[in-house]
Design an enzyme around this catalytic site. Structure first.
Site, mmCIF file in Angstrom:
data_model
loop_
_atom_site.group_PDB
_atom_site.id
_atom_site.type_symbol
_atom_site.label_atom_id
_atom_site.label_comp_id
_atom_site.label_asym_id
_atom_site.label_seq_id
_atom_site.Cartn_x
_atom_site.Cartn_y
_atom_site.Cartn_z
ATOM 1 N N LYS A 133 43.092 -19.374 48.227
ATOM 2 C CA LYS A 133 42.976 -19.200 49.678
ATOM 3 C C LYS A 133 41.784 -18.328 50.064
ATOM 4 O O LYS A 133 41.010 -18.678 50.940
ATOM 5 C CB LYS A 133 44.244 -18.483 50.180
ATOM 6 C CG LYS A 133 45.054 -19.246 51.155
ATOM 7 C CD LYS A 133 46.226 -18.417 51.671
ATOM 8 C CE LYS A 133 46.742 -17.455 50.651
ATOM 9 N NZ LYS A 133 47.421 -16.287 51.123
ATOM 10 N N ARG A 167 52.846 -15.447 58.136
ATOM 11 C CA ARG A 167 53.687 -15.642 56.962
ATOM 12 C C ARG A 167 55.102 -16.062 57.341
ATOM 13 O O ARG A 167 55.866 -16.491 56.490
ATOM 14 C CB ARG A 167 53.772 -14.338 56.149
ATOM 15 C CG ARG A 167 52.490 -13.967 55.445
ATOM 16 C CD ARG A 167 52.218 -14.857 54.256
ATOM 17 N NE ARG A 167 53.132 -14.594 53.164
ATOM 18 C CZ ARG A 167 52.865 -13.802 52.137
ATOM 19 N NH1 ARG A 167 51.706 -13.191 52.075
ATOM 20 N NH2 ARG A 167 53.752 -13.633 51.193
ATOM 21 N N ARG A 191 42.889 -12.968 37.109
ATOM 22 C CA ARG A 191 42.100 -12.686 38.306
ATOM 23 C C ARG A 191 41.590 -11.242 38.327
ATOM 24 O O ARG A 191 42.286 -10.310 37.941
ATOM 25 C CB ARG A 191 42.951 -12.937 39.543
ATOM 26 C CG ARG A 191 42.229 -12.653 40.852
ATOM 27 C CD ARG A 191 42.941 -13.276 42.010
ATOM 28 N NE ARG A 191 44.063 -12.478 42.465
ATOM 29 C CZ ARG A 191 44.681 -12.686 43.633
ATOM 30 N NH1 ARG A 191 44.292 -13.673 44.414
ATOM 31 N NH2 ARG A 191 45.679 -11.934 43.991
ATOM 32 N N ARG A 198 43.544 -6.166 40.376
ATOM 33 C CA ARG A 198 44.245 -5.519 41.475
ATOM 34 C C ARG A 198 45.565 -4.939 40.982
ATOM 35 O O ARG A 198 46.229 -5.526 40.162
ATOM 36 C CB ARG A 198 44.499 -6.524 42.601
ATOM 37 C CG ARG A 198 43.337 -6.619 43.556
ATOM 38 C CD ARG A 198 43.431 -7.798 44.488
ATOM 39 N NE ARG A 198 44.799 -8.097 44.907
ATOM 40 C CZ ARG A 198 45.109 -9.120 45.703
ATOM 41 N NH1 ARG A 198 44.165 -9.935 46.121
ATOM 42 N NH2 ARG A 198 46.345 -9.336 46.051
ATOM 43 N N ARG A 243 56.167 -11.887 44.702
ATOM 44 C CA ARG A 243 55.386 -12.442 45.815
ATOM 45 C C ARG A 243 55.554 -13.957 45.921
ATOM 46 O O ARG A 243 55.656 -14.496 47.010
ATOM 47 C CB ARG A 243 53.901 -12.092 45.652
ATOM 48 C CG ARG A 243 53.595 -10.622 45.873
ATOM 49 C CD ARG A 243 52.138 -10.412 46.279
ATOM 50 N NE ARG A 243 51.205 -11.050 45.374
ATOM 51 C CZ ARG A 243 50.521 -10.392 44.431
ATOM 52 N NH1 ARG A 243 50.672 -9.110 44.270
ATOM 53 N NH2 ARG A 243 49.682 -11.045 43.665
#
Ligand code: ZN
Length: 222
Positions: free
Chosen positions: A17, A93, A130, A162, A173
């Site tokens: 995204k 969301r 990532r 992260r 999540r």
């Protein structure tokens, strides 16, 4: 043709995204509004809102609707978004957030909501590898690192994993995403605003599919 575009991009964490919103923002010359980046900037800046948001993000929970809507409302009220539009990333969301957004945008409304579809196993693999720039949020991975060892190509910031990209938080999540956004997707489908786009393939391939979907929709309403 109306200049700019008013877009929402939906997709699980790791569906690409962020990367695609950056590309769409360049293509249509619109601001990329990432609530995740706005939260991380607020946390880094140590604002009152940042401290509130951090408590939720650390446990993989969603930030409550009223807090998120307030932040988005302020951003949408600025001249660049009023004139050109936006690519919203991470918002809405929930159906409550989508209803609030419709009200904020009335009477013109959104051009299109794009649902970037990527299977969960692919997403889990992507997230584990990532890495992201601490300063501008640009995404990299172990497979496609920045040109010089973990220094951001765009801004020279440090590229790291992260804190919320650990497996436990990722799974929470993804579960939350399924639970919260299934009704949202159904809601946008009923409103005839939703187009599902295959998120598998190279970033260029995916961007091509997104732009074709957006231009087709805008031609219909021009
Ligand atoms: Zn950077």
């Amino acid at each position: 043709m109306i200049p700019g575009a008013r877009l929402v991009v939906l997709g699980k964490q790791g569906a690409g995204k962020g990367t695609q919103c950056v590309r769409l923002a360049r293509h249509y010359v619109i601001p990329h509004i990432s609530t995740g980046e706005m939260f991380r900037a607020a946390v880094k800046g140590g604002t009152e809102f940042g401290r509130k948001a951090k408590a939720y993000m650390d446990t993989g929970e969603l930030v409550p609707d009223d807090v998120v809507i307030g932040v988005v409302r302020e951003r949408l009220d600025q001249d660049d978004t009023k004139e050109r539009g936006f690519c919203l990333d991470g918002f809405p969301r929930t159906v409550a957030q989508a209803e609030a957004l419709e009200e904020l945008l009335s009477p013109r409304g959104l051009d299109l909501v794009l649902d970037l579809e990527v299977p969960t196993d692919v997403v889990l693999r992507r997230l584990a590898t990532r890495r992201a720039c601490q300063d501008c949020g640009e995404n990299y991975s172990i497979d496609s690192p920045p040109k010089s060892a973990w220094i951001c190509d765009s801004c020279g910031g440090e590229v790291v994993q992260r804190e919320d990209d650990n497996v436990g938080a990722i799974r929470r999540r993804l579960d939350l995403y399924e639970k919260e956004t299934a009704p949202l997707i159904a809601w946008y489908m009923r409103a005839d605003k939703l187009v599902a786009v295959d998120g598998i393939g190279s970033p260029d391939d995916v961007t091509g599919r997104l732009v074709r979907a957006i231009d087709a929709r805008r031609a219909r309403h021009a």
